[in-house]
Design a protein around this motif. Structure first.
Motif, short mmCIF file in Angstrom:
data_model
loop_
_atom_site.label_atom_id
_atom_site.label_comp_id
_atom_site.label_asym_id
_atom_site.label_seq_id
_atom_site.Cartn_x
_atom_site.Cartn_y
_atom_site.Cartn_z
N PRO A 28 -48.49 31.62 -43.04
CA PRO A 28 -48.57 32.57 -44.30
C PRO A 28 -49.81 33.22 -44.35
CG PRO A 28 -48.99 30.21 -44.90
CD PRO A 28 -48.64 30.15 -43.56
N GLN A 29 -49.74 34.61 -45.00
CA GLN A 29 -51.15 35.49 -44.91
C GLN A 29 -51.68 35.38 -46.29
OE1 GLN A 29 -49.15 38.77 -43.23
NE2 GLN A 29 -50.68 38.71 -41.66
N ILE A 30 -52.73 35.57 -46.58
CA ILE A 30 -53.27 36.01 -47.78
C ILE A 30 -53.47 37.33 -47.98
CG2 ILE A 30 -55.21 35.33 -49.32
CD1 ILE A 30 -55.52 32.64 -47.82
N GLN A 31 -53.28 37.95 -48.85
CA GLN A 31 -53.75 39.50 -49.36
C GLN A 31 -54.73 39.45 -50.14
OE1 GLN A 31 -49.96 41.68 -50.35
NE2 GLN A 31 -50.42 42.87 -48.39
N TRP A 32 -56.11 39.92 -49.93
CA TRP A 32 -57.16 40.08 -50.80
C TRP A 32 -56.92 41.24 -51.57
CZ3 TRP A 32 -59.24 35.41 -51.58
CH2 TRP A 32 -59.09 34.43 -50.59
N GLY A 33 -57.09 41.15 -52.74
CA GLY A 33 -57.39 42.42 -53.72
C GLY A 33 -58.35 42.27 -54.95
N ALA A 34 -58.35 43.14 -55.67
CA ALA A 34 -59.52 43.20 -56.76
C ALA A 34 -58.93 42.06 -57.89
CB ALA A 34 -59.42 44.61 -57.57
N CYS A 35 -60.07 41.56 -58.22
CA CYS A 35 -59.98 40.62 -59.47
C CYS A 35 -59.85 41.28 -60.74
CB CYS A 35 -60.94 39.46 -59.41
SG CYS A 35 -61.25 38.58 -57.61
N ASP A 36 -59.33 40.98 -61.76
CA ASP A 36 -59.32 41.21 -63.09
C ASP A 36 -60.82 41.17 -63.52
OD1 ASP A 36 -59.30 41.41 -65.64
OD2 ASP A 36 -56.91 41.01 -65.86
N PRO A 37 -61.18 42.24 -63.97
CA PRO A 37 -62.61 42.39 -64.51
C PRO A 37 -62.79 41.67 -65.65
CG PRO A 37 -61.55 44.55 -64.91
CD PRO A 37 -60.62 43.72 -63.91
N SER A 38 -61.93 41.06 -66.58
CA SER A 38 -61.92 40.44 -67.66
C SER A 38 -62.10 39.02 -67.35
CB SER A 38 -60.90 40.57 -68.56
OG SER A 38 -59.62 40.00 -68.17
N VAL A 39 -62.02 38.83 -66.03
CA VAL A 39 -62.13 37.25 -65.70
C VAL A 39 -63.23 37.07 -64.73
CG1 VAL A 39 -61.13 35.43 -64.32
CG2 VAL A 39 -59.57 36.77 -65.84
N VAL A 40 -63.22 38.03 -63.76
CA VAL A 40 -64.33 37.84 -62.60
C VAL A 40 -64.87 39.35 -62.74
CG1 VAL A 40 -64.55 37.82 -60.13
CG2 VAL A 40 -62.88 36.47 -61.44
N ASN A 41 -66.22 39.35 -63.12
CA ASN A 41 -66.97 40.62 -63.42
C ASN A 41 -67.59 41.04 -62.34
OD1 ASN A 41 -69.15 39.04 -63.55
ND2 ASN A 41 -69.15 39.02 -65.94
N ASP A 42 -67.73 40.27 -61.30
CA ASP A 42 -68.50 40.66 -59.98
C ASP A 42 -67.65 41.34 -59.08
OD1 ASP A 42 -69.84 40.97 -57.48
OD2 ASP A 42 -70.77 39.05 -57.86
N THR A 43 -67.60 42.81 -59.18
CA THR A 43 -66.89 43.58 -58.11
C THR A 43 -66.67 43.23 -56.80
OG1 THR A 43 -68.10 45.22 -58.38
CG2 THR A 43 -66.49 45.36 -59.84
N SER A 44 -67.66 42.57 -56.39
CA SER A 44 -67.79 42.53 -54.73
C SER A 44 -66.97 41.17 -54.60
CB SER A 44 -69.18 42.01 -54.41
OG SER A 44 -69.78 40.55 -55.00
N LEU A 45 -66.35 40.45 -55.40
CA LEU A 45 -65.40 39.48 -55.19
C LEU A 45 -63.90 39.80 -54.93
CD1 LEU A 45 -67.02 36.95 -57.60
CD2 LEU A 45 -67.17 36.79 -55.16
N SER A 46 -63.28 39.20 -54.01
CA SER A 46 -61.79 39.43 -53.79
C SER A 46 -61.08 38.43 -54.30
CB SER A 46 -61.57 39.79 -52.21
OG SER A 46 -62.50 40.60 -51.86
N CYS A 47 -59.80 38.58 -54.84
CA CYS A 47 -59.01 37.54 -55.23
C CYS A 47 -57.51 37.69 -54.33
CB CYS A 47 -58.73 37.52 -56.47
SG CYS A 47 -60.25 37.17 -57.62
N GLY A 48 -56.63 36.67 -54.24
CA GLY A 48 -55.49 36.52 -53.65
C GLY A 48 -54.63 35.17 -53.92
N PHE A 49 -53.74 35.14 -53.39
CA PHE A 49 -52.56 34.21 -53.90
C PHE A 49 -52.16 33.41 -52.39
CE2 PHE A 49 -51.63 36.34 -57.57
CZ PHE A 49 -51.91 35.42 -58.56
N LEU A 50 -51.88 32.08 -52.51
CA LEU A 50 -51.27 31.53 -51.08
C LEU A 50 -50.21 30.38 -51.66
CD1 LEU A 50 -51.31 31.14 -48.11
CD2 LEU A 50 -52.64 29.11 -48.42
N GLU A 51 -48.94 30.59 -50.90
CA GLU A 51 -47.96 29.52 -51.18
C GLU A 51 -47.83 28.54 -50.47
OE1 GLU A 51 -44.06 31.23 -51.40
OE2 GLU A 51 -44.23 31.70 -53.57
N VAL A 52 -47.90 27.27 -50.89
CA VAL A 52 -48.24 25.97 -50.39
C VAL A 52 -46.69 25.04 -50.84
CG1 VAL A 52 -50.43 26.07 -49.92
CG2 VAL A 52 -49.58 25.13 -51.91
N PRO A 53 -46.54 24.04 -50.00
CA PRO A 53 -45.44 23.11 -50.43
C PRO A 53 -45.90 22.22 -51.73
CG PRO A 53 -45.90 22.77 -48.25
CD PRO A 53 -47.09 23.66 -48.54
#
Length: 560
Positions: A28-53
């Motif tokens: 599986p791959q992780i797509q990194w994107g922008a984090c919601d600024p109301s949660v993560v206010n540091d715009t240098s950070l990236s967020c993503g998801f990974l599915e696992v069993p």
């Protein structure tokens, strides 16, 4: 790192950027994107998801979804370092947002710092936060008239026969309530996921993330604090061949956890708590009235302790007369205990909060919202009890769900046995904090669920690389013997570094010595001699004009 009050998290992936994890290793791959600024206010950070069993032994059960966060390496990237802030139930997303610079600094800037909200945490990871009540009102109605809401009322060191009787008489009620609580949680929307929440799953999830990011078989680097050290101990023994550079700080004893009920062994975690309280009142006395509002001119530590004890007694007496007082002695003990974690907050405690508490207890001020709100925040970061919040303020039971799912099987322990243990702890281990209630740990003897996988040893595997174990000499909740046990079990594969200070985890006080050890380890793999002792930086003042070394030099030997 402090213990993060759970934030209601939401991430936005409207602007997914094209920095997809490389797929040369398949999977599986992780797509990194922008984090919601109301949660993560540091715009240098990236967020993503990974599915696992959901269940690694039975993939047919379905999938879990992990919410991830990444801080990019500041230097030439050598891989990833994973981080868990503890709790259990701490948000990795909130932690990296808050402490990105510290984490990048400790790891030398040559790794991407990766964290995630583990199963049962937040509302982005699935399974998410564990709620057993529809709202706060339902919770308070359920526990109305019990110590769950007021704390335990006692004075001195819990030797008053009337106090002992008053607690023991509640044992059948509280046992029934905790048994009913377990069933309520099972019947809640979270119920079907409870057996898939736990530390072994978190370890396997971390390995899955590492496989997606850096490839199967690569060394896994990890920093874990507090409960995060249990993840660390399990990881290095479940996957010894994958151990890269690992730091655990503020160590839970994995042997005790694997063999004893938390409700009965918790006393062993409190052995330093009263000494740290002595450090607080000593620092207050050294600073005097100009630096500590709790001190009068000429006060020594015992004079300040007498004021605290008098305050507890007034609150105790008021509660005995009127059960609906705004703040009980039990509440004050829990608040004070949470302050033992963070010496950097002590000046604020004695100068801002203490006078407010005195006014409230003396009836000179209402139980004001600011203080109550702060109390809730303090309790929220305290692994004793987790009061997460939703818009309806329903309490979170994530800490309980994780800690208890990992615990030993039910052994028929009664609440009376738990209460007798608490009384003994207050009499013999910590006079001030032995009766702190409620606490996650005490629910485990009545919690109906155990995780589908638990790692219960051995804890002495041969590791691919040496790990670094860190501990304060005086930690209120994960005392030094836990770190010493893990170091002894791992032998040549671990180095223990101690910090000559107090607070929960070494990061609670700054130490250039320890920072340099961490950076050197992460950047070139070298470690100092075992049992190295680092000092806290002398320019860090706990109170005005008073540093850690001053307090340690003046700690009273008299029993407080």
């Amino acid at each position: 790192m402090e213990y993060y009050k759970l934030v209601v998290l939401a991430l936005s992936f409207a602007s997914i950027v094209s920095c997809t994890t490389s797929s040369h290793h398949g999977g599986p791959q992780i797509q990194w994107g922008a984090c919601d600024p109301s949660v993560v206010n540091d715009t240098s950070l990236s967020c993503g998801f990974l599915e696992v069993p959901l269940d690694y032994q039975d993939p047919s059960v379905g999938k879990a979804r992990l919410a991830l966060i990444k801080a990019n390496a500041t230097g030439e990237r050598r891989g990833s370092v994973f981080f868990n802030p503890g709790g259990p139930g701490g948000s990795g997303l909130a932690a990296v947002n808050e402490d990105k610079d510290l984490l990048l600094g400790l790891s030398g800037g040559v790794y991407d710092v990766i964290s995630w909200d583990p199963r049962g945490v937040g509302n982005l990871t699935v399974p998410g936060e564990v709620f057993c009540f529809d709202d706060f009102a339902e919770y308070t109605t359920f526990f109305n008239g019990t110590i769950e809401l007021t704390g335990i009322e006692e004075t001195g060191n819990f030797t008053n026969p009337a106090d002992i009787k008053a607690l023991l008489v509640q044992a059948p009620t509280m046992q029934k309530k905790y048994e009913q609580l377990g069933q309520k949680c099972l019947q809640s929307p979270s119920g079907k996921f409870l057996k898939y929440i736990g530390t072994a799953a978190v370890v396997r999830d971390m390995v899955s993330i590492a496989n997606a990011l850096d490839g199967p078989g690569t060394p896994i680097n990890y920093i874990g604090t507090s409960y995060g050290t249990l993840i660390g101990s399990w990881f290095v023994n479940m996957f010894p061949e994958r151990v890269g550079r690992v730091v655990i700080d503020g160590v839970i004893d994995p042997l005790v956890f694997a063999t004893q009920e938390p409700a009965l062994s918790f006393r062993s975690q409190l052995i330093s708590a009263d000494t740290i309280y002595k450090a607080l009142i000593t620092g207050c006395a050294l600073s005097g009235p100009s630096g500590c509002a709790a001190a009068s001119e000429g006060d020594g530590p015992l004079d300040i302790d007498a004021k605290v004890q008098a305050l507890l007694k007034i609150a105790y007496d008021a509660t005995k007369l009127n059960a609906s007082v705004p703040i009980t002695s039990g509440n004050i003990r829990v608040e004070l205990f949470s302050e033992m974690y963070t010496p950097a907050d002590w000046s604020n405690l004695v100068n801002e909060e203490y006078p407010q508490i005195v006014q409230i207890v003396n009836g000179e001020a209402p139980g004001n919202a600011t203080l109550r709100k702060r109390s809730k925040r303090l309790i929220g970061r305290n692994p004793l009890v987790k009061r997460g919040s939703q818009p309806n303020d329903s309490p979170s039971f994530t800490s309980t769900a994780i800690y208890c799912a990992d615990s030993v099987d039910l052994r028929g322990t009664t609440m009376e046995q738990v209460f007798k243990g608490i009384i003994s702890t207050a009499q013999n281990v910590t006079h001030l904090f032995g009766s702190s209630w409620p606490a996650t740990f005490y629910r485990c003897s009545f919690w109906p669920v155990r995780s589908v996988e638990r790692y219960q040893g051995p804890f002495n595997k041969t590791l691919a690389n040496k790990i670094l174990i860190a501990s304060n000499l005086l930690d209120p909740i994960t005392p030094l013997p836990g770190a010493e046990t893990v170091a002894r079990l791992l032998g040549k594969d671990a180095v223990l570094v101690r910090q000559n200070g107090f607070g929960h985890t070494t990061v609670s006080e700054p130490s250039t010595c320890l920072n340099e050890i961490a950076v050197t380890y992460f950047t070139n793999g070298t470690l100092p001699a075992n049992n190295t002792l680092c000092e806290v930086d002398a320019d860090f003042e706990v109170f005005s004009g008073v540093n850690t070394a001053d307090i340690l030099a003046h700690l009273p030997s008299t029993d407080v």
